[in-house]
Design an enzyme around this catalytic site. Structure first.
Site, PDB file in Angstrom:
ATOM      1  N   ALA A  65       0.783  -1.238   0.000  1.00 43.94           N
ATOM      2  CA  ALA A  65       0.000   0.000   0.000  1.00 43.94           C
ATOM      3  C   ALA A  65       0.813   1.285   0.000  1.00 43.94           C
ATOM      4  O   ALA A  65       0.320   2.327  -0.441  1.00 43.94           O
ATOM      5  CB  ALA A  65      -0.913  -0.004   1.222  1.00 43.94           C
ATOM      6  N   ALA A  66       2.021   1.240   0.537  1.00 45.84           N
ATOM      7  CA  ALA A  66       2.764   2.501   0.728  1.00 45.84           C
ATOM      8  C   ALA A  66       3.332   3.029  -0.596  1.00 45.84           C
ATOM      9  O   ALA A  66       3.680   2.230  -1.454  1.00 45.84           O
ATOM     10  CB  ALA A  66       3.910   2.256   1.718  1.00 45.84           C
ATOM     11  N   PRO A  67       3.423   4.348  -0.771  1.00 43.98           N
ATOM     12  CA  PRO A  67       3.142   5.422   0.196  1.00 43.98           C
ATOM     13  C   PRO A  67       1.674   5.824   0.316  1.00 43.98           C
ATOM     14  O   PRO A  67       1.363   6.758   1.032  1.00 43.98           O
ATOM     15  CB  PRO A  67       3.969   6.587  -0.348  1.00 43.98           C
ATOM     16  CG  PRO A  67       3.999   6.355  -1.828  1.00 43.98           C
ATOM     17  CD  PRO A  67       4.017   4.860  -2.019  1.00 43.98           C
ATOM     18  N   GLY A  68       0.770   5.150  -0.362  1.00 40.92           N
ATOM     19  CA  GLY A  68      -0.615   5.300   0.022  1.00 40.92           C
ATOM     20  C   GLY A  68      -1.539   6.063  -0.902  1.00 40.92           C
ATOM     21  O   GLY A  68      -2.663   6.389  -0.510  1.00 40.92           O
ATOM     22  N   LYS A  99      -3.185   4.990  -3.418  1.00 42.26           N
ATOM     23  CA  LYS A  99      -4.385   4.189  -3.677  1.00 42.26           C
ATOM     24  C   LYS A  99      -5.158   3.942  -2.383  1.00 42.26           C
ATOM     25  O   LYS A  99      -6.388   3.888  -2.398  1.00 42.26           O
ATOM     26  CB  LYS A  99      -3.998   2.877  -4.377  1.00 42.26           C
ATOM     27  CG  LYS A  99      -3.303   3.143  -5.710  1.00 42.26           C
ATOM     28  CD  LYS A  99      -2.848   1.891  -6.400  1.00 42.26           C
ATOM     29  CE  LYS A  99      -1.994   2.232  -7.612  1.00 42.26           C
ATOM     30  NZ  LYS A  99      -0.648   2.787  -7.271  1.00 42.26           N
ATOM     31  N   ASP A 158       1.878  -3.137   4.099  1.00 42.45           N
ATOM     32  CA  ASP A 158       3.118  -3.007   3.327  1.00 42.45           C
ATOM     33  C   ASP A 158       4.235  -3.654   4.135  1.00 42.45           C
ATOM     34  O   ASP A 158       4.167  -3.724   5.365  1.00 42.45           O
ATOM     35  CB  ASP A 158       3.452  -1.537   3.035  1.00 42.45           C
ATOM     36  CG  ASP A 158       4.388  -1.391   1.848  1.00 42.45           C
ATOM     37  OD1 ASP A 158       3.905  -1.095   0.731  1.00 42.45           O
ATOM     38  OD2 ASP A 158       5.606  -1.582   2.031  1.00 42.45           O
ATOM     39  N   ASP A 176       4.397  -9.109   5.327  1.00 41.20           N
ATOM     40  CA  ASP A 176       4.645  -9.644   3.991  1.00 41.20           C
ATOM     41  C   ASP A 176       3.308 -10.036   3.364  1.00 41.20           C
ATOM     42  O   ASP A 176       2.590 -10.881   3.904  1.00 41.20           O
ATOM     43  CB  ASP A 176       5.572 -10.866   4.127  1.00 41.20           C
ATOM     44  CG  ASP A 176       5.909 -11.468   2.783  1.00 41.20           C
ATOM     45  OD1 ASP A 176       5.376 -11.019   1.749  1.00 41.20           O
ATOM     46  OD2 ASP A 176       6.722 -12.414   2.766  1.00 41.20           O
ATOM     47  N   CYS A 190       3.227  -1.191 -12.377  1.00 41.48           N
ATOM     48  CA  CYS A 190       3.670  -0.085 -13.237  1.00 41.48           C
ATOM     49  C   CYS A 190       4.827  -0.567 -14.107  1.00 41.48           C
ATOM     50  O   CYS A 190       5.834   0.120 -14.250  1.00 41.48           O
ATOM     51  CB  CYS A 190       4.023   1.142 -12.416  1.00 41.48           C
ATOM     52  SG  CYS A 190       5.231   0.830 -11.123  1.00 41.48           S
TER      53      CYS A 190
END
Ligand SMILES: C[S@@+](CC[C@H](N)C(=O)[O-])C[C@H]1O[C@@H](n2cnc3c(N)ncnc32)[C@H](O)[C@@H]1O
Length: 479
Positions: A292-295, A297, A312, A338, A406
């Site tokens: 998730a980081a840096p967040g 989404k 994360d 994890d 990405c």
């Protein structure tokens, strides 16, 4: 026939871009640099910025470090401590364009220093690259670029004897500038050979070229706004993209823009804003944001009113996520762990923004293509498979999972999802209509996933066009 392309050595001691490890001790003379910051920089404005830029280029190309990381406040050793804000910005501009156009620069230098550089010449290569970046791509006056490079050469005992060579090479570069710029090819020269060969094979000659060409552009920032993009675009002097993001015109520091402190918007590439939208989380649903980081989404998911768990592996990056959510006045349960072994009660919707080679982000992070190596793609694909399998085990019947990377590499996208569907008969693909997202029809794969390429969203202004390369698939567990 042009010789000296990226895959040939630029002289014996130049080596190729990538993590060769050779010469890793160059540009590590910390005490020397500190002396420089204290005295020479004062005597010669702009010199410390050039030395810092050369050191960062070396850290990235030879050490495999990320460009952003080298400019972070906590970077060790710091190449920019002691520099004022203006010089830091200058060092960053020089290093960024030098990395973006590394192949073009090295090709030109290889033609100007035909025998290659002598051994044990200290930071000479990096000083030449930093100076060439200014001469070829920045509006630094030529005489300043040459003079400061010569001065930088004289600051190191090993490079000092070559000050005249630097002067001569850079003067010749100025003379032949147009020739070098016109002969430079984005795919041949500014893309590592393993990647250009890959992209040609996967996307064909024309699209591979368009990708490489798009990677030459330095894009402006995109924002995701909480509400009312039209009015934010007007207030901030930007425009609303067909995908719904606000694309800025301004170069102003982000923290000084209206709405930053109030948490009305956050920086997020237009492509990166799409996966969370496609998850279509509903108020009250249990939603998991893996990796998730840096967040960016996480913020989108939290804004829907869903109960979001953001996981994360990196505690450091989760601190940034937490600070972002605080500024945005949004909430999520934050968990360090994890994703491949995370255990919890099942979720109604899961977003998997998996760690990947990030080859789609070269516009914003030109170092990614030089710091990645071919084996990274398969290693990351194996991690993605493990994370996806775990994510599916946490998905409720009827629940939706959006997977994205990405990366432009099919092993991390199309092939990953094809294999997943073969392994899991209870999972089906939900086709995505690119038109509903403001994307061109060519963004859809034949199977119905999204394959976003960096040259989409054309615009006459290079800073205004393009988006991050992404793969996005939407899946559902059948009841
Ligand atoms: C592409 S970034 C995520 C970007 C984020 N979703 C956003 O929108 O801001 C990938 C993240 O995966 C995390 N990561 C890598 N391996 C992981 C693992 N095995 N488990 C959990 N997180 C992992 C990294 O720390 C990194 O923050």
């Amino acid at each position: 026939m042009i010789t000296g392309r990226m895959d040939q050595n630029f002289g014996k001691s130049f080596g190729r871009a990538g993590r060769s490890g050779a010469g890793r001790d160059r540009m590590t003379a910390r005490p020397h640099q500190q002396d420089l910051a204290a005295s020479e920089a004062l005597a010669h404005p702009g010199l410390a910025a050039r030395v810092a830029a050369a050191a960062v280029i070396c850290d990235v190309v030879q050490g495999g470090h990320a460009l952003d990381e080298r400019f972070a406040a906590e970077a060790t050793p710091s190449r920019v401590s002691g520099l004022d804000e203006r010089d830091r910005g200058l060092a960053r501009s020089i290093a960024t364009v030098a990395i973006r156009r590394l192949g073009t620069i090295r090709l030109a230098l290889s033609q100007l220093v035909e025998k290659g550089l002598p051994r044990n010449c200290g930071p000479l290569e990096w000083i030449l690259i930093a100076a060439s970046a200014q001469i070829l791509f920045l509006d630094t006056p030529d005489h300043a670029a040459v003079d400061l490079a010569v001065r930088a050469t004289r600051l190191d005992a090993k490079s000092t004897p070559f000050a005249n060579l630097v002067n001569g090479v850079l003067r010749n570069l100025i003379r032949r500038r147009d020739e070098f710029l016109s002969q430079s090819d984005s795919l041949e020269d500014d893309t590592p050979h393993w990647l250009s060969a890959r992209w040609r094979r996967i996307y064909g000659e024309e699209r591979a070229h368009s990708i490489a060409q798009a990677n030459r552009d330095e894009p402006t920032l995109d924002l995701t706004v909480k509400a009312d993009p039209e009015s934010w675009a007007e207030k901030l002097g930007g425009r609303v993209l067909p995908t719904g993001s606000v694309r800025l015109q301004t170069h102003a520091p982000i923290r000084e823009l209206e709405g930053y402190n109030e948490g009305s918007w956050w920086v997020q590439d237009a492509s990166a804003a799409l996966p969370a939208r496609l998850l279509d989380a509903q108020p009250g649903q249990r939603v998991l944001d893996l990796c998730a980081a840096p967040g960016g989404k996480t913020a989108q998911l939290a804004l829907t009113g869903a109960h979001v768990t953001a996981l994360d592996r990196s505690a450091e990056r989760l601190k940034v996520l937490s600070a972002n959510l605080e500024r945005l006045k949004l909430e999520a349960v934050i968990a360090v762990g994890d994703a491949a072994s995370f255990r919890a009660e099942p979720f109604d919707a899961i977003l998997v923004d998996a760690p990947c080679s990030a080859t789609g982000t070269a516009r914003r992070c030109p170092d990614v293509v030089w710091t990645k190596k071919p084996g990274d793609v398969s290693a990351l694909a194996a991690i993605q498979t493990r994370i996806l399998d775990r994510a599916l085990s946490l998905l409720n019947p009827g629940g939706r999972l959006v997977y994205c990377t990405c990366s432009l590499e099919p092993e991390e996208g199309e092939a990953q999802i094809g294999a997943l569907l073969r392994r899991n008969p209870d999972i089906v693909r939900e086709r995505i209509d690119p038109g509903l997202l403001g994307l061109p029809a060519e963004a859809a794969t034949p199977e119905g996933d999204l394959r976003l390429l960096p040259y989409f969203l054309p615009h006459e202004d290079p800073r205004q066009r393009g988006l991050d390369g992404f793969f996005i698939a939407r899946l559902k567990r059948v009841n």
